[in-house]
Design an enzyme around this catalytic site. Structure first.
Site, mmCIF file in Angstrom:
data_model
loop_
_atom_site.group_PDB
_atom_site.id
_atom_site.type_symbol
_atom_site.label_atom_id
_atom_site.label_comp_id
_atom_site.label_asym_id
_atom_site.label_seq_id
_atom_site.Cartn_x
_atom_site.Cartn_y
_atom_site.Cartn_z
ATOM 1 N N TYR A 1 0.852 -1.192 0.000
ATOM 2 C CA TYR A 1 0.000 0.000 0.000
ATOM 3 C C TYR A 1 0.884 1.236 0.000
ATOM 4 C CZ TYR A 1 -3.347 3.526 1.678
ATOM 5 O OH TYR A 1 -4.131 4.635 1.815
ATOM 6 N N ASP B 1 9.408 2.933 -0.292
ATOM 7 C CA ASP B 1 8.342 3.580 0.476
ATOM 8 C C ASP B 1 8.502 3.167 1.936
ATOM 9 O OD1 ASP B 1 6.135 4.598 1.693
ATOM 10 O OD2 ASP B 1 4.658 3.570 0.429
ATOM 11 N N LYS C 1 4.436 8.688 9.087
ATOM 12 C CA LYS C 1 4.197 8.033 10.378
ATOM 13 C C LYS C 1 5.201 8.471 11.456
ATOM 14 C CE LYS C 1 1.169 4.614 8.433
ATOM 15 N NZ LYS C 1 1.197 4.027 7.110
HETATM 16 C C1 LIG Z 1 0.521 4.545 5.802
HETATM 17 C C2 LIG Z 1 1.253 4.351 4.531
HETATM 18 C C3 LIG Z 1 1.131 5.226 3.445
HETATM 19 C C4 LIG Z 1 0.118 6.343 3.435
HETATM 20 O O1 LIG Z 1 0.389 7.286 4.412
HETATM 21 P P1 LIG Z 1 -0.812 8.264 4.881
HETATM 22 O O2 LIG Z 1 -0.135 9.199 5.826
HETATM 23 O O3 LIG Z 1 -1.834 7.387 5.505
HETATM 24 O O4 LIG Z 1 -1.310 8.937 3.658
HETATM 25 C C5 LIG Z 1 1.937 5.035 2.358
HETATM 26 N N1 LIG Z 1 2.818 4.033 2.310
HETATM 27 C C6 LIG Z 1 2.960 3.155 3.319
HETATM 28 C C7 LIG Z 1 3.972 2.063 3.216
HETATM 29 C C8 LIG Z 1 2.177 3.263 4.460
HETATM 30 O O5 LIG Z 1 2.295 2.369 5.445
#
Ligand SMILES: *Cc1c(COP(=O)(O)O)cnc(C)c1O
Length: 427
Positions: free
Chosen positions: A142, A237, A265
């Site tokens: 994701y 990512d 995060k």
């Molecule tokens: C949480 C997450 C996102 C999206 O981040 P948001 O702050 O929720 O938009 C993108 N990539 C990864 C790997 C994630 O865990």
């Protein structure tokens, strides 16, 4: 009717599904979501004043524990000086320098407000830099909710993806190739066919959005060599893994230098802050230096930056990651032997402050593996634990997290609770 239920009903009358992000609605586990009133250290309290040991940690940000006094004080101080300027401020440079120091592949960095923005901008940048359209992502990873990333695999391995959400034109996902995670053959085939048309490959370098799934060393090495040979940008990512699996993120664990990295995060310590960065040559294609447009009214917000800076300071204290790792090990070992004693099919994995629980014989290697696990078993476990005051994420497809506030005593308590739940599941 309990207060959580009352609040959920009231919310549903005005907010679609009653929530501002879908997983919170408990759709995949059933039941009533807990409305959280307060979070402190390793605990959250719901609106019935029930206390839970929390292994969600706001999906990762709460690495130093909820409402850490030093972070709260930093936020308070920043807020007193103004909530947003829409102009540069010194702290933005300080946190950018700090990120570059901790993650050496990041030579230049730009701050944004969410992980979605970071990955969306990194993809645009990779396309702008290479002048190519095609991107590669992996099934089960994701990367936020931007159009070209809401894609599921097409009919054949190398056919282009289909939108996984209504409202995304098929034309927008036409350039996205979706491959199985950890599949070196599919990756090699893809590059043999399309290598010089590929702008970038984006991956969760340790996946946390299909539960915790680690890549093989061979897979990440092949990714690095194929993208380099083809002139494609490799995007790690690390929105979830950054400052979570290790101080230097998954790239420090793998010994891989990606071209671009996205973060979120943990870097905001619970405030809306995210970033993307990497090679100077690529990052300088961003406006105002280059022709790839990207902007944000609240980007580099002073209050969010203050929370992030203090969090980054705390995680660099001696023994911080050793303690997180020990907590995860104690928990996953404890749960595994409790399940074994009860005769429940279960296994677990962990790295840094992140862990995965699987109702399966073997640790999954891909999204397909994860889907084949006992999802019903997870639901029973989830509700059994929640009823006894331990909160995991409300989906089998989510990783879980510990914070510095998860003491050996709390972990021991969690394992004791799990013994009762596993025994009930077996009986
Ligand atoms: C949480 C997450 C996102 C999206 O981040 P948001 O702050 O929720 O938009 C993108 N990539 C990864 C790997 C994630 O865990």
């Amino acid at each position: 009717m309990n207060r959580n239920e009352q609040l959920f009903n009231r919310a549903k009358a005005i907010i679609p599904g009653g929530v501002n992000s879908p997983v919170r609605a408990f759709g995949s586990v059933g039941g009533i979501p807990r409305f959280i009133k307060k979070a402190q250290g390793a605990y959250v309290w719901d609106e019935n004043d029930t206390r839970y040991i929390d292994y969600v940690g706001s999906w990762g940000p709460a690495i130093v524990g909820h409402a850490h006094p030093e972070v709260v004080e930093a936020v308070r101080e920043a807020a007193l000086g103004g909530l947003s300027f829409g102009a540069p401020s010194a702290a933005e440079t300080v946190i950018a320098e700090e990120i570059a120091k901790l993650v050496p592949s990041v030579e230049r960095v730009r701050l944004v407000s969410s992980g979605t923005e970071a990955t969306m901008s990194a993809i645009r940048l990779a396309r702008g830099y290479t002048g190519r359209d095609k991107i590669v992502k992996f099934e089960g990873c994701y990367h936020g909710h931007s159009d070209s990333l809401l894609v599921k695999a097409g009919s054949g391995l190398l056919t282009f993806g289909n939108p996984s959400s209504a409202g995304v034109p098929a034309d927008f996902t036409r350039h996205t190739i979706v491959l199985p995670y950890n599949d070196t053959t599919a990756l090699a085939q893809c590059f043999a066919e399309f290598g010089h048309e590929i702008a970038c490959v984006i991956l969760e370098p340790i996946a946390g959005n299909m539960n915790l799934i680690k890549p093989s060393a061979e897979f990440v090495q092949q990714l690095r060599s194929l993208t380099s040979e083809a002139g494609a940008v490799l995007i790690y990512d690390e929105v979830m893994t950054g400052f979570r699996v290790a101080l230097g993120g998954a790239q420090s664990v793998h010994g891989i230098t990606p071209d671009l990295t996205t973060m979120g995060k943990v870097i905001g310590g619970g405030m809306p802050l995210a970033a993307f960065g990497g090679k100077k040559e690529i990052m300088e294609c961003i406006s105002p230096l280059g022709s790839v447009y990207q902007a944000g009214t609240l980007s580099g917000n002073p209050v969010a930056v203050a929370a992030g800076l203090k969090t980054l300071e705390i995680i660099q204290r001696p023994g911080f990651y050793e303690q997180l790792t020990a907590a995860c090990r104690q928990l996953t070992d404890g749960l595994t032997s409790a399940a074994q004693q009860a005769g429940v099919t279960f296994c677990a994995d962990h790295i840094g402050g992140m862990f995965g629980l699987y109702f399966a014989e073997h640790i999954p290697q891909s999204y397909a593996d994860m889907t084949a696990s006992n999802i019903e078993g997870f639901k029973t476990f989830f509700h059994g634990m929640l009823d006894r005051g331990v909160a995991f994420g409300p989906s089998a497809y989510e990783a879980s997290f510990v914070s510095a506030a998860h003491t050996p005593e709390l972990i021991g308590e969690t394992v004791e609770t799990a013994k009762a739940v596993f025994q009930q599941m077996a009986g």
